[in-house]
Design an enzyme around this catalytic site. Structure first.
Site, short mmCIF file in Angstrom:
data_model
loop_
_atom_site.label_atom_id
_atom_site.label_comp_id
_atom_site.label_asym_id
_atom_site.label_seq_id
_atom_site.Cartn_x
_atom_site.Cartn_y
_atom_site.Cartn_z
N ASP A 67 45.71 35.72 37.47
CA ASP A 67 46.26 35.58 38.82
C ASP A 67 45.65 34.40 39.58
OD1 ASP A 67 43.76 36.74 39.00
OD2 ASP A 67 44.48 38.65 39.75
N ASP A 136 41.51 50.14 44.36
CA ASP A 136 42.74 50.91 44.46
C ASP A 136 43.43 51.04 43.10
OD1 ASP A 136 43.75 48.39 44.08
OD2 ASP A 136 44.74 48.22 46.03
N HIS A 138 44.07 48.59 40.91
CA HIS A 138 44.92 47.50 40.46
C HIS A 138 44.30 46.72 39.30
CE1 HIS A 138 42.88 44.77 43.66
NE2 HIS A 138 42.55 44.25 42.49
N GLU A 143 49.17 45.61 42.81
CA GLU A 143 48.78 46.61 43.79
C GLU A 143 49.64 47.87 43.63
OE1 GLU A 143 46.06 46.09 45.06
OE2 GLU A 143 45.96 44.48 46.53
#
Ligand code: GLP
Length: 261
Positions: A67, A136, A138, A143
């Protein structure tokens, strides 16, 4: 999934290092998928040290990062371009044309996502994908609620992720809100995945990814659908796992079988 519990961060980095080295030794032309964040830093340090000792050759290695933030110049200290050059690429003999990261400054971001996906295909796909995990759950910047069939796309960071990553920026307001990330399908297409996690703050995310249902609410849980995924975590990151003893038992017994596999 293979769940491997390392004693601490050093042991975790040593084990990840051995896995990457084995891959590179067995296949001179390896396509590596790489991650940023603090977790893989120990792995990159070890690869750089190997290269200094001339034990590892990156001349035929091809890399694709997971990313990149949208809007940050590659020379920005918090861009993933900068991070990867600083931590790894500038210290090994990788051919610059074999390094790939999404261009977060592309004029047409949708085209950039398509271009990135096509470049992975042209390289023959990813052999080994290194992953970290966000609090979270990811992977990459996928997400909660990202489709488990997603390809490289533009992601909107959750406020939680913005907060977690703010430690690297002057202020929370400076953290980009968007990123280009490989999708979950892109990640699952890799031949092998290694998810690394260290520290108690990751324990709940690891538990949900490993022992929870496969759900877009915890995108790392998609690795349960991968044929060759290794979850490499330290004791602290493993602390919330209900079946921790069983995972250890599997590892101990597998070691006995090692010679026969
Ligand atoms: C970012 C990255 C992820 C990384 C995660 C965890 O959100 N996009 O790829 O896994 O941070 O980072 P750290 O290893 O610093 O905890």
């Amino acid at each position: 999934m293979d769940i491997i519990i390392a004693s601490d961060y050093e042991d975790l980095s040593d084990r990840a290092h051995r896995m990457v080295l084995t891959q590179m030794e067995e296949h001179t032309r390896t396509v590596l998928g790489l991650a940023t964040g603090s977790t893989p830093e120990g792995l990159y340090e070890r690869l750089v040290a190997d290269h200094r000792g001339e034990e590892v050759d990156f001349s035929k290695t091809i890399t694709f990062n997971l990313d990149e933030y949208v809007g940050l110049d590659p020379s920005h200290e918090q861009s993933y371009h900068y991070f990867m050059h600083e931590k790894l690429f500038d210290h090994v003999n990788i051919n610059p044309s074999n390094i790939h990261l999404p261009n977060g400054q592309a004029l047409n971001l949708t085209h950039e996502c398509e271009r990135y996906e096509a470049a992975i295909d042209r390289a023959g796909g990813i052999d080994l994908q290194v992953l970290g995990i966000g609090r979270d759950g990811h992977i990459g910047f996928n997400e909660p609620t990202t489709s488990l069939q997603s390809r490289t796309h533009i992601a909107t960071l959750t406020p939680e992720t913005v907060e977690d990553n703010a430690r690297f920026f002057d202020s929370k307001e400076d953290v980009p809100r968007f990123a280009i990330t490989m999708g979950i399908r892109t990640i699952l297409d890799a031949q092998k995945c290694i998810l690394m996690a260290s520290g108690e703050h990751k324990a709940e995310a690891v538990r949900r990814a490993v022992e929870g249902p496969v759900t877009a609410s915890v995108t790392a849980s998609a690795l349960q659908m991968h044929r060759n995924a290794i979850v490499l975590i330290d004791e602290a990151a493993a602390s919330a796992l209900e079946r921790k003893d069983y995972y250890r038992w599997i590892q101990e017994n597998k070691e006995r079988l090692a010679g026969r596999l």
